[in-house]
Design a protein around this motif. Structure first.
Motif, PDB file in Angstrom:
ATOM      1  N   GLU A 113       0.828  -1.214   0.000  1.00 48.04           N
ATOM      2  CA  GLU A 113       0.000   0.000   0.000  1.00 48.04           C
ATOM      3  C   GLU A 113       0.859   1.260   0.000  1.00 48.04           C
ATOM      4  O   GLU A 113       0.396   2.330  -0.344  1.00 48.04           O
ATOM      5  CB  GLU A 113      -0.872   0.034   1.261  1.00 48.04           C
ATOM      6  CG  GLU A 113      -2.086  -0.849   1.207  1.00 48.04           C
ATOM      7  CD  GLU A 113      -3.082  -0.362   0.200  1.00 48.04           C
ATOM      8  OE1 GLU A 113      -3.586   0.750   0.361  1.00 48.04           O
ATOM      9  OE2 GLU A 113      -3.352  -1.097  -0.762  1.00 48.04           O
TER      10      GLU A 113
ATOM     11  N   LYS B  42      -7.335  -5.723 -14.136  1.00 53.01           N
ATOM     12  CA  LYS B  42      -6.010  -5.185 -14.457  1.00 53.01           C
ATOM     13  C   LYS B  42      -6.119  -4.058 -15.481  1.00 53.01           C
ATOM     14  O   LYS B  42      -6.879  -4.180 -16.446  1.00 53.01           O
ATOM     15  CB  LYS B  42      -5.121  -6.306 -15.007  1.00 53.01           C
ATOM     16  CG  LYS B  42      -4.838  -7.326 -13.932  1.00 53.01           C
ATOM     17  CD  LYS B  42      -4.063  -8.502 -14.420  1.00 53.01           C
ATOM     18  CE  LYS B  42      -3.892  -9.433 -13.227  1.00 53.01           C
ATOM     19  NZ  LYS B  42      -3.336 -10.698 -13.545  1.00 53.01           N
TER      20      LYS B  42
ATOM     21  N   LEU C  98       6.470   1.491 -14.212  1.00 59.17           N
ATOM     22  CA  LEU C  98       5.623   1.024 -13.117  1.00 59.17           C
ATOM     23  C   LEU C  98       5.128  -0.388 -13.439  1.00 59.17           C
ATOM     24  O   LEU C  98       4.656  -0.643 -14.553  1.00 59.17           O
ATOM     25  CB  LEU C  98       4.423   1.967 -12.987  1.00 59.17           C
ATOM     26  CG  LEU C  98       3.425   1.649 -11.891  1.00 59.17           C
ATOM     27  CD1 LEU C  98       4.010   1.924 -10.516  1.00 59.17           C
ATOM     28  CD2 LEU C  98       2.163   2.484 -12.086  1.00 59.17           C
ATOM     29  N   VAL C  99       5.266  -1.293 -12.472  1.00 59.06           N
ATOM     30  CA  VAL C  99       4.807  -2.674 -12.720  1.00 59.06           C
ATOM     31  C   VAL C  99       3.968  -3.167 -11.539  1.00 59.06           C
ATOM     32  O   VAL C  99       4.003  -2.592 -10.454  1.00 59.06           O
ATOM     33  CB  VAL C  99       5.997  -3.651 -12.947  1.00 59.06           C
ATOM     34  CG1 VAL C  99       6.746  -3.335 -14.228  1.00 59.06           C
ATOM     35  CG2 VAL C  99       6.942  -3.654 -11.748  1.00 59.06           C
ATOM     36  N   THR C 100       3.250  -4.255 -11.765  1.00 58.15           N
ATOM     37  CA  THR C 100       2.410  -4.817 -10.696  1.00 58.15           C
ATOM     38  C   THR C 100       3.236  -5.803  -9.845  1.00 58.15           C
ATOM     39  O   THR C 100       4.341  -6.192 -10.225  1.00 58.15           O
ATOM     40  CB  THR C 100       1.196  -5.567 -11.293  1.00 58.15           C
ATOM     41  OG1 THR C 100       1.700  -6.595 -12.142  1.00 58.15           O
ATOM     42  CG2 THR C 100       0.308  -4.641 -12.093  1.00 58.15           C
TER      43      THR C 100
ATOM     44  N   VAL D 216       4.691   6.298  -1.503  1.00 55.17           N
ATOM     45  CA  VAL D 216       3.483   7.002  -1.966  1.00 55.17           C
ATOM     46  C   VAL D 216       3.010   8.018  -0.913  1.00 55.17           C
ATOM     47  O   VAL D 216       2.125   8.797  -1.166  1.00 55.17           O
ATOM     48  CB  VAL D 216       2.313   6.052  -2.313  1.00 55.17           C
ATOM     49  CG1 VAL D 216       2.731   4.991  -3.293  1.00 55.17           C
ATOM     50  CG2 VAL D 216       1.699   5.421  -1.080  1.00 55.17           C
TER      51      VAL D 216
ATOM     52  N   LYS E  32      -2.435   5.564  -3.108  1.00 52.55           N
ATOM     53  CA  LYS E  32      -1.600   4.830  -4.055  1.00 52.55           C
ATOM     54  C   LYS E  32      -2.040   5.106  -5.506  1.00 52.55           C
ATOM     55  O   LYS E  32      -1.206   5.308  -6.388  1.00 52.55           O
ATOM     56  CB  LYS E  32      -1.648   3.327  -3.754  1.00 52.55           C
ATOM     57  CG  LYS E  32      -0.709   2.548  -4.649  1.00 52.55           C
ATOM     58  CD  LYS E  32      -0.296   1.227  -4.091  1.00 52.55           C
ATOM     59  CE  LYS E  32       0.664   0.544  -5.055  1.00 52.55           C
ATOM     60  NZ  LYS E  32       1.204  -0.690  -4.557  1.00 52.55           N
TER      61      LYS E  32
ATOM     62  N   LYS F 267       0.539  -4.276 -21.154  1.00 55.41           N
ATOM     63  CA  LYS F 267       0.960  -4.736 -19.813  1.00 55.41           C
ATOM     64  C   LYS F 267       0.208  -3.969 -18.734  1.00 55.41           C
ATOM     65  O   LYS F 267       0.087  -2.741 -18.823  1.00 55.41           O
ATOM     66  CB  LYS F 267       2.449  -4.403 -19.620  1.00 55.41           C
ATOM     67  CG  LYS F 267       3.390  -5.503 -19.989  1.00 55.41           C
ATOM     68  CD  LYS F 267       4.795  -5.184 -19.522  1.00 55.41           C
ATOM     69  CE  LYS F 267       5.286  -3.834 -20.001  1.00 55.41           C
ATOM     70  NZ  LYS F 267       6.661  -3.531 -19.832  1.00 55.41           N
ATOM     71  N   PRO F 268      -0.260  -4.639 -17.685  1.00 55.82           N
ATOM     72  CA  PRO F 268      -0.949  -3.888 -16.620  1.00 55.82           C
ATOM     73  C   PRO F 268       0.033  -3.130 -15.726  1.00 55.82           C
ATOM     74  O   PRO F 268       1.165  -3.570 -15.531  1.00 55.82           O
ATOM     75  CB  PRO F 268      -1.661  -4.979 -15.818  1.00 55.82           C
ATOM     76  CG  PRO F 268      -0.885  -6.212 -16.065  1.00 55.82           C
ATOM     77  CD  PRO F 268      -0.264  -6.086 -17.422  1.00 55.82           C
ATOM     78  N   VAL F 269      -0.435  -1.967 -15.203  1.00 55.52           N
ATOM     79  CA  VAL F 269       0.378  -1.229 -14.225  1.00 55.52           C
ATOM     80  C   VAL F 269      -0.334  -1.196 -12.882  1.00 55.52           C
ATOM     81  O   VAL F 269       0.225  -0.768 -11.879  1.00 55.52           O
ATOM     82  CB  VAL F 269       0.654   0.228 -14.686  1.00 55.52           C
ATOM     83  CG1 VAL F 269       1.517   0.263 -15.928  1.00 55.52           C
ATOM     84  CG2 VAL F 269      -0.647   1.007 -14.889  1.00 55.52           C
ATOM     85  N   PHE F 270      -1.594  -1.629 -12.897  1.00 52.60           N
ATOM     86  CA  PHE F 270      -2.400  -1.520 -11.685  1.00 52.60           C
ATOM     87  C   PHE F 270      -3.429  -2.645 -11.642  1.00 52.60           C
ATOM     88  O   PHE F 270      -4.028  -2.993 -12.663  1.00 52.60           O
ATOM     89  CB  PHE F 270      -3.120  -0.153 -11.685  1.00 52.60           C
ATOM     90  CG  PHE F 270      -4.022   0.067 -10.518  1.00 52.60           C
ATOM     91  CD1 PHE F 270      -3.499   0.240  -9.239  1.00 52.60           C
ATOM     92  CD2 PHE F 270      -5.406   0.129 -10.676  1.00 52.60           C
ATOM     93  CE1 PHE F 270      -4.334   0.455  -8.148  1.00 52.60           C
ATOM     94  CE2 PHE F 270      -6.250   0.346  -9.593  1.00 52.60           C
ATOM     95  CZ  PHE F 270      -5.701   0.512  -8.323  1.00 52.60           C
ATOM     96  N   ILE F 271      -3.611  -3.215 -10.444  1.00 54.01           N
ATOM     97  CA  ILE F 271      -4.656  -4.234 -10.268  1.00 54.01           C
ATOM     98  C   ILE F 271      -5.646  -3.717  -9.237  1.00 54.01           C
ATOM     99  O   ILE F 271      -5.266  -3.387  -8.108  1.00 54.01           O
ATOM    100  CB  ILE F 271      -4.065  -5.593  -9.808  1.00 54.01           C
ATOM    101  CG1 ILE F 271      -2.975  -6.052 -10.783  1.00 54.01           C
ATOM    102  CG2 ILE F 271      -5.173  -6.641  -9.691  1.00 54.01           C
ATOM    103  CD1 ILE F 271      -2.254  -7.333 -10.388  1.00 54.01           C
TER     104      ILE F 271
END
Lengths: 64, 308
Positions: free
Chosen positions: A32, B19, A42-44, A60, B210, B9-13
């Motif tokens: 978080e 996604k 930026l990646v997950t 953040v 976030k 490509k995902p940057v956020f879920i």
């Protein structure tokens, strides 16, 4: 072991991990509270990481 | 697994496991801000809106989106107001970011300093006072933002408060049994109308800290992802940590707190509108529920310590 730059504490740590999620778990950092950056993108959390990657954790929380 | 809307490509879920790639996240974020503005009726035609700008991710993000909306709709005007408390190695850097951002987007920016308005920087006050930094800073920033917004003839003050900030405030007020302060929260602050009190609007109310950081990063705003050096000392910081731990274990916790609060907010405001009254501070004329406002009381305390 990928090298991880932690922006909040301004330190670089080597972490034995295969994904971003594992990096945070090993460093005991709450997902978080950071953005996970791999090679300036930026990646997950599920993203795979290797020794060749440049990894940054950006805080953040700004606090005003 | 790629973005739910394309093959990128995902940057956020999302909490619901959806996604999103960069462009669909930006679209999702901006749509949610517009939804918040409409749902809570935050902006009306001919509004003169001043955005409280710190140079950090939240205020820069909301200033950018409101400025774009203002250019597109021409229904309201936008300017920015920065309060420079004088926090070395923090505000001096974020101030430079704010100046550069406003110059890039041609947004009028007014800067008000603690030193000029109050006689001391926050750093100087902290050497004298035993109070926690956020307690002092909160009082004076609110005071100067209201005063500054009135000076700029604004009828609304937009702030970068996000869902995390609101969830923290709700819990802090619960922990301290402070319902009246909670009644002043919400997407539009305040309980009573007063010509000297500029209502605050929070267009990021339904977006998390976030999500806002992600938006600011993806838009490549000239900001630093740094924390205020005083932030760790506040009560809010402890509540933030509790909430983030809960959110990591039970996703959706913060949304639940804010949504439950919204269900009760009109009752709270109604209840306290009968018990509260707003008058003018007999020293400075700013709106207050007491004879002398909190800012004047606190400043007197600091000056009296110096005289000893």
């Amino acid at each position: 072991m990928p090298k991880v730059f932690i922006e909040k504490t301004n330190e670089t740590r080597k972490v034995e991990a295969a994904t971003m999620k594992e990096i945070l778990q090993k460093l005991n950092i709450n997902a978080e509270e950071v953005l996970t950056i791999k090679n300036n993108e930026l990646v997950t959390l599920e993203t795979k990481v290797t020794e060749k990657d440049s990894i940054k954790l950006l805080s953040v929380i700004s606090g005003g | 697994m790629p973005c739910k809307n394309c093959q990128e490509k995902p940057v956020f879920i999302q909490i619901s496991n959806v996604k999103l790639c960069k462009s669909h996240f930006i679209r999702y974020f901006e749509k949610k801000v517009l939804y918040t503005i409409k749902k809570f009726n935050l902006i009306q035609k001919n509004d003169k809106i001043v955005t409280a700008l710190s140079g950090g991710k939240d205020s820069t993000t909301i200033l950018y989106i409101l400025n774009e909306l203002s250019k597109k709709t021409r229904r309201f005007t936008i300017s920015a107001l920065l309060i420079d408390e004088g926090i070395r190695n923090y505000r001096d850097k974020t101030k430079e970011d704010a100046i550069s951002f406003c110059s890039q987007y041609a947004i009028p920016l007014e800067i008000i300093t603690y030193k000029k308005e109050l006689g001391f920087t926050l750093d100087e006050m902290l050497k004298i006072s035993k109070q926690k930094p956020c307690s002092i800073c909160g009082v004076f920033r609110r005071y100067l933002l209201n005063k500054g917004a009135r000076k700029l003839k604004a009828n609304k003050l937009a702030t970068g408060h996000n869902l995390d900030d609101e969830a923290q405030s709700i819990l802090m007020n619960q922990f301290r049994r402070n319902n009246e302060t909670s009644a002043r929260l919400g997407p539009i602050t305040g309980i009573l109308d007063n010509k000297n009190f500029i209502r605050r609007i929070k267009p990021l109310y339904l977006l998390t800290e976030k999500e806002t950081a992600i938006y600011a990063f993806l838009k490549n705003f000239p900001i630093q992802f740094t924390e205020c050096p005083n932030a760790k000392q506040g009560y809010r910081n402890d509540v933030r940590n509790i909430l983030n731990q809960m959110e990591a274990k039970y996703p959706g916790t913060k949304h639940s707190i804010v949504n439950t609060f919204l269900e009760n907010l009109s009752n709270l405001k109604e209840h306290y509108s009968h018990q509260s009254s707003l008058s003018s501070c007999k020293k400075c004329g700013e709106p207050t529920s007491k004879e002398v406002c909190q800012a004047c009381t606190l400043l007197e305390e600091i000056k009296s310590i110096l005289k000893k």
